[in-house]
Every structure is written in C-alpha cells, then in structure tokens.
Design an enzyme around this catalytic site. Structure first.
Site, mmCIF file in Angstrom:
data_model
loop_
_atom_site.group_PDB
_atom_site.id
_atom_site.type_symbol
_atom_site.label_atom_id
_atom_site.label_comp_id
_atom_site.label_asym_id
_atom_site.label_seq_id
_atom_site.Cartn_x
_atom_site.Cartn_y
_atom_site.Cartn_z
ATOM 1 N N ASN A 62 -10.304 -2.808 2.548
ATOM 2 C CA ASN A 62 -10.126 -2.623 1.017
ATOM 3 C C ASN A 62 -11.249 -2.451 0.341
ATOM 4 O OD1 ASN A 62 -7.369 -3.199 1.346
ATOM 5 N ND2 ASN A 62 -7.552 -5.524 0.864
ATOM 6 N N HIS A 83 0.987 -1.337 -0.030
ATOM 7 C CA HIS A 83 -0.135 -0.106 0.065
ATOM 8 C C HIS A 83 0.863 1.446 0.014
ATOM 9 C CE1 HIS A 83 -3.946 -2.074 0.905
ATOM 10 N NE2 HIS A 83 -2.965 -3.000 1.274
HETATM 11 C C1 HEM Z 1 -1.100 -1.740 4.899
HETATM 12 C C2 HEM Z 1 0.301 -6.102 6.757
HETATM 13 C C3 HEM Z 1 -4.002 -7.748 5.276
HETATM 14 C C4 HEM Z 1 -5.419 -3.597 4.315
HETATM 15 C C5 HEM Z 1 -0.326 -2.916 5.364
HETATM 16 C C6 HEM Z 1 0.921 -2.737 5.896
HETATM 17 C C7 HEM Z 1 1.446 -3.988 6.367
HETATM 18 C C8 HEM Z 1 0.346 -4.896 6.317
HETATM 19 C C9 HEM Z 1 2.736 -4.250 7.045
HETATM 20 C C10 HEM Z 1 1.888 -1.534 5.929
HETATM 21 C C11 HEM Z 1 1.536 -0.459 7.131
HETATM 22 C C12 HEM Z 1 2.232 0.566 7.068
HETATM 23 O O1 HEM Z 1 3.544 0.820 6.808
HETATM 24 O O2 HEM Z 1 1.712 1.516 7.647
HETATM 25 C C13 HEM Z 1 -0.763 -6.916 6.572
HETATM 26 C C14 HEM Z 1 -0.751 -8.143 6.979
HETATM 27 C C15 HEM Z 1 -2.003 -8.751 6.527
HETATM 28 C C16 HEM Z 1 -2.746 -7.925 5.825
HETATM 29 C C17 HEM Z 1 0.332 -9.079 7.376
HETATM 30 C C18 HEM Z 1 -2.388 -10.348 6.753
HETATM 31 C C19 HEM Z 1 -2.219 -11.245 7.489
HETATM 32 C C20 HEM Z 1 -4.765 -6.849 5.019
HETATM 33 C C21 HEM Z 1 -6.067 -7.191 4.818
HETATM 34 C C22 HEM Z 1 -6.533 -5.709 4.360
HETATM 35 C C23 HEM Z 1 -5.532 -4.917 4.501
HETATM 36 C C24 HEM Z 1 -6.946 -8.382 4.878
HETATM 37 C C25 HEM Z 1 -7.878 -5.139 4.132
HETATM 38 C C26 HEM Z 1 -8.751 -5.376 4.778
HETATM 39 C C27 HEM Z 1 -4.532 -2.871 4.241
HETATM 40 C C28 HEM Z 1 -4.451 -1.286 4.063
HETATM 41 C C29 HEM Z 1 -3.207 -0.713 4.150
HETATM 42 C C30 HEM Z 1 -2.245 -1.890 4.598
HETATM 43 C C31 HEM Z 1 -5.421 -0.438 3.592
HETATM 44 C C32 HEM Z 1 -2.589 0.524 3.854
HETATM 45 C C33 HEM Z 1 -2.941 1.403 4.984
HETATM 46 C C34 HEM Z 1 -2.632 2.904 4.810
HETATM 47 O O3 HEM Z 1 -3.148 3.486 3.920
HETATM 48 O O4 HEM Z 1 -1.495 3.540 5.240
HETATM 49 N N1 HEM Z 1 -0.748 -4.175 5.726
HETATM 50 N N2 HEM Z 1 -1.970 -6.794 5.864
HETATM 51 N N3 HEM Z 1 -4.194 -5.498 4.688
HETATM 52 N N4 HEM Z 1 -3.023 -2.913 4.582
HETATM 53 FE FE1 HEM Z 1 -2.495 -5.029 5.332
#
Ligand code: HEM
EC number: 1.11.1.6
Length: 492
Positions: free
Chosen positions: A138, A65
């Site tokens: 999402n 992201h």
């Molecule tokens: C961002 C991990 C599943 C939605 C991120 C980031 C990590 C991460 C490490 C970066 C955060 C940052 O640097 O600030 C994971 C892991 C998941 C997972 C380990 C599953 C085990 C999901 C799922 C969704 C999701 C299922 C949707 C519901 C997002 C969104 C961001 C993000 C929207 C961006 C947030 C922003 O705009 O700063 N995720 N994620 N992720 N993740 Fe996940």
C-alpha cells in the site's frame, strides 16, 4: 521474446468477420429475420453468440481494490544484498527483472473516482527466473488492524451501508472505536497523504513484515519501501473535489499519459532488516503491522530501482485479470509470523479462484515466465494443451525431480493454542510522534478531518469520547483540541 507480451497465440488474425469457432460471418449488421420486419430466427447463431458473449463481459470485481491501473517495466538491482538473501533476482547489481505494477484505491467500486480519501494499493509482480514474486503493498506503511480475523468486518464498516449504499462515517467511527491499534493508520489516512496527487507521486510499502534468508539459512526480518524519484505529492481536500469533478480517472490518465510521453515513473526500493535474534529489543513488536520500524535505529538500505516504461496493451487482460497474492514468494524471501500476513496468505488465492476461476494462474499476465512443471491439471477454463500420459508422481517415466532445497526459517516454534492479542500493543506512541512531526497547518488539517468524521449525526457522545480518549493518549494537546472543537471535555 518480448518479456512484456501477455497475449495468447491466437488472436484476431482473419481479414473478415467470423464466429468464435471461425465460421465466416457474411453480415455483421443485421439479424436474421423472417422478412425485412422480423421476427428474428433463433437459428441466427452469430447473433446469439455475439449477445451471449457481451452479456458475460463483466467478471466479479475485486472485493477490495476494485479500481486500479497497471503499467509494466523492469526492476534493476543497484546494491548488493546477497549477504541477506539468496533470491535469484536480487543476486547482483545490474540484474534486471520484468515487472507489472497495479495501483489501486481500496474501498470503492471499479468505476469510482480516484480522488477519494482512501489508502492506495501498490502491488508489484516480479517475473523472476525462479517464479513470480508478488510484493502486494500500500502507499501507507502501517495498517488499521493487526489480526486478520477483523478484516471482513473492517471492510464492511468502510464499504457502503448495505441499506443506503452510501459510505457513512458513523459506521467507520463505530467500528474503530473498538480498535485503538488503528490510530496510527488514521494519522496517515486523515493526513494529506490520504489523497495522493496521482499514482506516480506516492510511496509504496510492503507493510507486512517478511523474512529474507540467505544461502547459509540466516534469516532477517524485513520491511520493503518504494520511494518515488519525482517525490511525494498530495491533493488537499478542495483540490481533490476539483480534480475529481473534472476527471474521475485522473490518476489512471496521468500514469498512462506519462508513460506514453516517455516520462517514465521510477521508484527506488529500500529495505529495513532486523536480525531475528534481536526482535525482542524494541518497545513494539516487529511483527505488528500497526507499527513502523523507526528509521533512525533501523536504517533504510538501498536495493534497486523500478522503472515503468510500458503501458499495458489491454485493460481487461492486464488489470482486471491480474492476480496478486502475498503468498507468491521466491526462494530467499519468506513470510514472517505476522498474523495479518498469515491471513493474507490464504485470502488472495481463495478470492481469485472465485473471481477468475481455478486456472487463473494460467492467464498470460499471471503465469510465470520461467519453465514450470507440475501435475495440477484440468478444471474450468483450462486452456493449456498438455500432451502427456504420466500425470502422477513419482514415476519412472517422468524425469522431473524435486528442485534443489530452498532455505526456510528453521527456528523452533512453541506455544499453546490460543486466541489472543499480542503482548506489546503500544497503540499510541507512534501515532503521537507522527502527529507531532506535522507542521501546525498540517496538524490542523488532520484535526479538521477527524472532526468531520466525528461530526456525523449518528456518531454518539460515547463514540466521540472514546476517539478523543484514544487520540489524547497519542498526544494530549491533540485530544484537547479535538474536545474543544467538538465541545467535549478531554479524557472522557
Ligand atoms: C487486494 C484481502 C490486507 C494490499 C485484496 C483482495 C483481497 C484482500 C481478498 C482482492 C484480491 C483480488 O481479488 O485479486 C486482504 C486481507 C487482508 C488484507 C484478508 C488482511 C488480513 C492488506 C494489506 C495490504 C493489502 C495489509 C497492504 C500491504 C492489497 C492490495 C490489493 C489487495 C494492493 C490489490 C491487488 C491488486 O492490485 O490486484 N486484499 N487484504 N491488503 N490487497 Fe489486501
């Protein structure tokens, strides 16, 4: 107080140039040299500071992201849900809460085009009176995998090949040939919604199952849904090529320009709830993130609306430094045992301590707007001025006490330690239903995109056979059509 202001008190408030420490800069054009032709003197502190600051302007981009756009606004409760949750910001219709939202693409880097086929992030930070609530969702209601153990490998498969630095379909096809649970998500990714028209015309989903809990401690499993009032619109593949070829930031521009023109994007928030005592009633597991909850048996209930009516003042401070985390909840909203959510509870704060430093929650965009009090202190880049002598608890000198008890799910948990898959996998039924809900032209576009992925020269006969077998189990005619376009026998 302007609730949307995220600016520390000191800013550019001198009429002449200064160094960071405030010394007047009497020449901001030329380096200090020996004579007019150089060499430069190391004692030109201002030059060194200016370059050193510039050299460090970039911080690590998000591991996923990385590419995003933010905007601010408010959330307003429109329907009473106080029987389901004691969350203060949902206490009654009419209550408004400031929010900031960050939309994003997932796989590619910070400067990548916003027209690529990819899920979109839809992350909302509510600045409530009882602390922040982050709904990190999402634009697609399900996910590829249901166990967080697989997340780093999945992201590696989607990200560029470490050798060529190119995203390559054979790596994606290969990884998911081991994951039949992903087929439902592919009926979204390879559908038209895989490239939204922009950020305003897309839905948002909390995706994971959470728990709502009311004042009496009664829990309900819950899923969150955002519906755009301007409708869902997508780009077809050739349209995306044209739009992306003209402007690689078209969705960021659309969001900024709409808000600047007073055309404020709005979403309605709905929930679906399941009484915890009924969670075994379905042919799927309500904690399984690869499943939707059918709306005909678990109807959408309206909760409120969100309006984005203010652009951010600074991209770095309010987009790059913003940190969302599914672990950040408020009383009245709790996690569920959904394994993927449980993994996320750890991962976000961990990466943010690395990406932004241990005091990232002090950054104005991340700090709560309500009063807060604890003894976590010091560390890199701590910029909080604390004038106190008692930094321990308990103390007879510090009147701060425990907050009022918050209801949390009290169900007794039992089980052996084990590493295994869930019982009710049911990997294909919902994917097939979704495919059959498309009109023939949409089905054909879906098939074309699957064929495109499976046609990568490094995709083997075995990969194709496995994918066709999975998709045949979703829908027999889908499997037959794929097999015929790829010159393979179905059910191989
Ligand atoms: C961002 C991990 C599943 C939605 C991120 C980031 C990590 C991460 C490490 C970066 C955060 C940052 O640097 O600030 C994971 C892991 C998941 C997972 C380990 C599953 C085990 C999901 C799922 C969704 C999701 C299922 C949707 C519901 C997002 C969104 C961001 C993000 C929207 C961006 C947030 C922003 O705009 O700063 N995720 N994620 N992720 N993740 Fe996940």
């Amino acid at each position: 107080m302007d609730p949307y202001r995220h600016r520390p008190s000191s800013g550019n408030n001198s009429s002449f140039w200064t160094t960071n420490s405030g010394a007047p800069v009497w020449n901001n054009n030329s380096a200090l040299t020996v004579g007019p032709r150089g060499p430069i003197l190391l004692e030109d502190y201002h030059l060194i500071e200016k370059l050193a600051q510039f050299d460090r302007e970039r911080i690590p981009e998000r591991v996923v992201h990385a590419r995003g756009a933010s905007a601010k606004g408010f959330f307003e409760v429109t329907h009473d849900v106080s029987h389901l949750t004691c969350a203060d910001f949902l206490r009654a219709p009419g209550v408004q809460t400031p929010v900031i939202v960050r939309f994003s693409t997932v796989v590619h880097e910070r400067g990548s085009p916003e027209t690529l086929r990819d899920p979109r992030g839809f992350a909302v930070k509510f600045y409530t009176r009882e602390g922040n609530f982050d709904l990190v969702g999402n634009n697609m209601p399900v996910f590829f995998i249901r166990d967080g153990m697989k997340f780093p490998d999945m992201v590696h498969a989607f990200k560029p090949n470490p050798k060529t630095n190119l995203q390559e379909n054979w790596r994606i096809v290969d990884f998911f040939s081991h994951h039949p649970e992903s087929m439902h998500m592919f009926t979204f990714l390879f559908d038209d919604v895989g490239i939204p028209l922009n950020y305003r015309h897309m839905e948002g989903f909390g995706v994971n199952t959470y728990t709502l809990i009311n004042r009496e401690g009664k829990p309900h499993l819950v899923k969150f849904h955002w519906k755009p009032t301007c409708g869902v619109k997508c780009l077809l593949d050739d349209e995306a090529v044209t739009v992306g070829g003209t402007c690689h930031s078209h969705a960021t521009k659309d969001l900024y320009d709409s808000i600047a023109a007073g055309n404020f994007p709005e979403w309605k928030l709905y929930i679906q709830t399941i009484d915890l005592d009924h969670e075994d009633k379905f042919d799927f597991d309500p904690l399984d993130v690869t499943k939707t909850w059918p709306e005909d048996i678990i109807p959408l209930q309206p909760v409120g609306r969100m309006v984005l009516n203010k652009n951010i003042d600074n991209f770095f401070a309010e987009n790059e430094q913003i940190a969302f985390c599914p672990a950040i909840i408020v009383p009245g909203i709790h996690y569920s045992d959904d394994k993927l959510l449980q993994t996320r509870i750890f991962s976000y704060a961990d990466t943010q301590r690395h990406r932004l430093g241990p005091n990232y929650l002090m950054l104005p965009v991340n700090a709560p707007k309500c009063a807060h009090h604890n003894n976590h202190h010091d560390g890199f880049m701590n910029f909080m001025h604390r004038d106190e002598e008692v930094n321990y608890f308990p103390s007879r000198f510090d009147p701060a006490r425990n907050a009022e008890k918050v209801p949390i799910p009290s169900r007794i948990l039992t089980g052996c330690r084990e590493k295994c898959i869930i019982h009710k996998e049911n990997n294909f039924k919902q994917a097939g239903e979704r495919y059959r809900s498309f009109d023939p032209a949409r089905q054909d576009r879906f098939i074309q995109r699957v064929v495109g992925a499976l046609s990568d020269p490094r995709v083997t006969h075995e990969h194709r056979s496995i994918w066709i077998s999975y998709l045949s189990q979703c829908d027999t005619s889908l499997g037959q059509k794929l097999a015929s376009r790829l010159n393979l026998k179905p059910n191989m």
